[in-house]
Design a protein around this motif. Structure first.
Motif, PDB file in Angstrom:
ATOM      1  N   LEU A  93       0.828  -1.210   0.000  1.00 22.48           N
ATOM      2  CA  LEU A  93       0.000   0.000   0.000  1.00 22.48           C
ATOM      3  C   LEU A  93       0.861   1.258   0.000  1.00 22.48           C
ATOM      4  N   LEU A  94       1.974   1.205   0.732  1.00 29.07           N
ATOM      5  CA  LEU A  94       2.864   2.368   0.775  1.00 29.07           C
ATOM      6  C   LEU A  94       3.392   2.672  -0.628  1.00 29.07           C
ATOM      7  N   ILE A  95       3.791   1.608  -1.328  1.00 25.91           N
ATOM      8  CA  ILE A  95       4.317   1.804  -2.679  1.00 25.91           C
ATOM      9  C   ILE A  95       3.229   2.348  -3.597  1.00 25.91           C
ATOM     10  N   VAL A  96       2.016   1.775  -3.486  1.00 23.96           N
ATOM     11  CA  VAL A  96       0.899   2.254  -4.307  1.00 23.96           C
ATOM     12  C   VAL A  96       0.595   3.711  -3.976  1.00 23.96           C
ATOM     13  N   ALA A  97       0.620   4.046  -2.687  1.00 23.36           N
ATOM     14  CA  ALA A  97       0.314   5.419  -2.276  1.00 23.36           C
ATOM     15  C   ALA A  97       1.307   6.403  -2.891  1.00 23.36           C
ATOM     16  N   MET A  98       2.574   5.969  -2.947  1.00 19.51           N
ATOM     17  CA  MET A  98       3.577   6.830  -3.562  1.00 19.51           C
ATOM     18  C   MET A  98       3.265   7.065  -5.038  1.00 19.51           C
ATOM     19  N   LEU A  99       2.887   5.985  -5.720  1.00 16.55           N
ATOM     20  CA  LEU A  99       2.561   6.111  -7.144  1.00 16.55           C
ATOM     21  C   LEU A  99       1.323   6.982  -7.348  1.00 16.55           C
ATOM     22  N   VAL A 100       0.339   6.797  -6.470  1.00 18.24           N
ATOM     23  CA  VAL A 100      -0.888   7.608  -6.591  1.00 18.24           C
ATOM     24  C   VAL A 100      -0.560   9.079  -6.387  1.00 18.24           C
TER      25      VAL A 100
END
Ligand code: ADP
Ligand code: MG
Lengths: 368, 285
Positions: free
Chosen positions: B266-273
């Motif tokens: 989720l942290l990685i996805v949040a960064m991409l978002v």
């Protein structure tokens, strides 16, 4: 503006086909340096296709495009130095106004100082200096158009192409931008080709108009010629309003043809025709080339008023002739103007715009 | 009078079935998972604490598995992007008929079972598979390469299996780019490469990020592909969770590992978002 003088643009026998659809058919155009030429025609007649061929987005099936007499057909778009302003402006949405304008000079490898100078100059030319850091979506339609124009002029193009430049603007802004572009074009002396389906725009702005119909060049002439001496029935009806009176050729003399109208009257047209005596012909007259009055006289045609519209200083009549065809007339509103009943139609001298073969009559007769 | 125009106060009731569905099948199990992860005893005696988390985080081997999983996902996603972008670009350049054919080919993997596709890859990547036979025949290597049961193999197969998730959002974004922008760039004197890097690529960034998020999350959680291609010697997070829960019956530890894995992804996805937000805000306001 330190624009170089205009360049000549020549289209020689340009043809283009999309499969079965012929979008351009052996088009010849000789556009003089500094001229503003409009390509005018109904939707789908091939205007954009011609523009794309000139810009190099599309390779013509046959024919040649020349600038100053030298062929550019083999050059890719990015080496033609032909500027184009798209109908939707096509500004780069992720770049600011200044970045959009700098795009061309940077692509050409100009030094930074020179690029900055060009950007500032162009922003001044289109009066958009206050908006240099805005994004395109933060601009109104008219402002976007100015930026698109500035971006295009920043590469000092040899030819300027405008595709339906005013169609996305509302009516008030449209006139402003027409005047503005006309002024810029005059000042810079840049040879310009503008695509439009709006006849008023073409008549008002162009030095010459090329009227296109289904891929064919119908006429290439100054606006006044297009309006007063249309070369074909298509041009006559597409540009301005045309009344078409059914007649037959009654005689041909050195001063032009005489025709016999439906009620038997013979009139001198002052126009030449290639038709022979007895052939069915359509006599084209503009609404302002005729007059309606209550009194008859020599050469007056009997008619019946079907509608009258007073519009400001003018009266617009719709009258019906003896053969059932209806005719529109525009004239000054006078106190004694008839408003109903039987009237007389007078053709003003030398106001017939053309004599065109009447093919509808052929089928009509066969049908009987 | 205003009632006709104002949204009705009970409009939210329309969303109730969906909300109930989510609560029952998504929120509740997730809540349960988190709750179990705080059990300190394997027998789930009700003593709560952070013991399971400490156990995972204090063991370097566990952290290596987490790192390997996140890395293998990143590599597979990168490979997907490398092959998917030109494919998506091609889809938007060809005629409508060819576009339909290409999109069909791209989507085809979705309609076959992951298990079937993965077994097909085992045949292709094996010591005597098509790839190795070709490499040997061309003399590119003297010995057959170890593709199966290796990280390289996992990356290749993950990239193929998840390709549609990358290509479809890319096609959508590329199709939305006004073709006049590329024409304008050419007319302004830019060549094909400059046009691509200055206009097409920046404008397709939202699609790249969307595709990356979808592909990445699918790659790191691809249990079947990771296990079958990776074999027993390569261990990734999904398999680790499975072993802890099913083989060792250590539910609290499995739950804690799941939560740690989920939060990392989720942290990685949040960064991409966040990255896509800042781009999208600039582009589309
Ligand atoms: N890419 C294309 N493929 C097939 N037919 C086309 C294409 N572009 C234009 N045409 C056809 O060529 C004709 C001329 O089109 P166009 O030049 O766009 O007309 P205009 O700009 O005058 O409206 C039309 O009949 C149109 O349908
Ligand atoms: Mg057009």
């Amino acid at each position: 503006m330190s624009q170089s003088a205009g360049h000549a643009l020549t289209l020689r026998g340009i043809s283009h086909a999309f499969g079965q659809v012929v979008a351009a058919n052996a088009i010849d155009l000789d556009i003089r340096p500094g001229e503003l030429v409009s390509l005018l025609g109904p939707s789908g007649c091939g205007k954009t296709t011609l523009l794309k061929i000139i810009a190099g987005f599309l390779r013509q099936t046959s024919g040649d495009v020349l600038v100053d007499g030298a062929s550019i057909s083999h050059l890719p778009t990015n080496r033609r130095r032909i500027g184009i302003v798209f109908q939707n402006y096509a500004l780069f949405p992720h770049m600011s106004v200044a970045q959009n304008i700098a795009y061309g000079p940077i692509a050409a490898g100009r030094p930074k100082a020179e690029t900055d100078a060009v950007v500032s100059e162009m922003l001044d030319v289109v009066q958009m200096a206050a908006f240099r850091d805005r994004l395109p979506r933060e601009l109104s339609g008219g402002q976007q158009q100015r930026v698109a124009l500035a971006r295009c002029l920043a590469i000092r193009p040899r030819i300027l192409l405008l595709d339906e430049p005013f169609s996305a603007l509302d009516k008030n802004l449209r006139l402003d931008m027409q005047i503005e572009i006309k002024r810029l074009q005059r000042q810079s002396g840049i040879t310009t080709v503008m695509v439009t389906h709006d006849q008023e725009e073409a008549l008002g702005m162009s030095d010459r108009i090329a009227v296109l119909s289904r891929g064919n060049l119908e006429q290439f002439a100054p606006p006044s010629d297009i309006y007063d001496r249309p070369a074909s029935l298509f041009v006559n009806t597409f540009v301005g309003t045309a009344n078409l009176l059914r007649a037959t050729v009654a005689g041909i003399s050195a001063s032009g043809a005489a025709v016999r109208l439906a009620d038997g009257m013979v009139i001198e047209t002052g126009r030449e025709t290639t038709l022979s005596v007895g052939a069915a012909v359509l006599v084209a007259v503009r609404p302002e080339g005729m007059r309606v009055s209550a009194t008859g006289g020599a050469g007056a045609i009997g008619a019946e008023i079907t509608a009258v519209m007073p519009i400001g200083p003018a009266l617009i009549y719709e009258v019906t002739l003896i053969d059932g065809s209806s005719v529109k007339v525009v004239q000054e509103r006078e106190a004694d103007a008839p408003l109903a009943g039987p009237v007389f139609l007078h053709l003003k001298p030398n106001r017939i715009t053309g004599l065109f073969p009447d093919h509808s009559g052929d089928t009509h007769k066969k049908g009987n | 009078m205003a009632g006709a125009l104002d949204p009705k106060p009970r409009d939210w009731a329309l969303a109730l079935p969906l909300a109930a569905f989510f609560a029952l099948f998504f929120i509740a199990p997730l809540g349960l998972l988190v709750a179990i992860s705080f059990e300190t005893e394997r027998q789930m005696t009700g003593t709560l604490g952070l013991g399971q988390y400490a156990a995972f985080l204090s063991d370097g081997l566990n952290l290596a598995v987490l790192r390997d999983t996140l890395l293998v996902g990143a590599k597979a996603t990168l490979l997907c992007l490398l092959f998917g972008y030109p494919l998506a670009w091609l889809c938007t350049k060809v005629s409508a008929r060819w576009q339909a054919v290409l999109i069909f080919l791209v989507v085809l993997p979705i309609v076959t079972s992951v298990v079937v596709r993965t077994f097909a890859w085992i045949v292709i990547l094996g010591r005597h598979g098509i790839v190795n036979e070709t490499i040997l025949a061309l003399g590119l290597s003297a010995q057959p390469l170890k593709l199966l049961f290796s990280e390289t193999g996992v990356v290749i197969v993950l990239a193929q299996v998840q390709m549609p998730l990358m290509v479809l959002p890319l096609i959508t974004t590329l199709q939305r780019i006004d073709p006049n922008l590329e024409s304008a760039s050419r007319a302004l004197g830019a060549g094909a490469w400059r046009t691509f890097f200055k206009v097409t690529l920046p404008l397709s960034l939202p699609g790249i990020i969307a595709g990356t998020i979808l592909t990445y999350t699918a790659c790191v959680t691809a249990f079947v592909t990771q296990s079958l291609i990776g074999g027993s010697r390569l261990l990734f997070m999904p398999m680790m969770i499975f072993q802890q829960a099913m083989d060792l019956q250590n539910w609290p530890f499995a739950a804690a590992v799941s939560v740690i894995f989920m939060v990392s992804v989720l942290l990685i996805v949040a960064m991409l978002v966040a990255l896509s937000r800042s781009r999208a805000a600039r582009l589309y306001g």
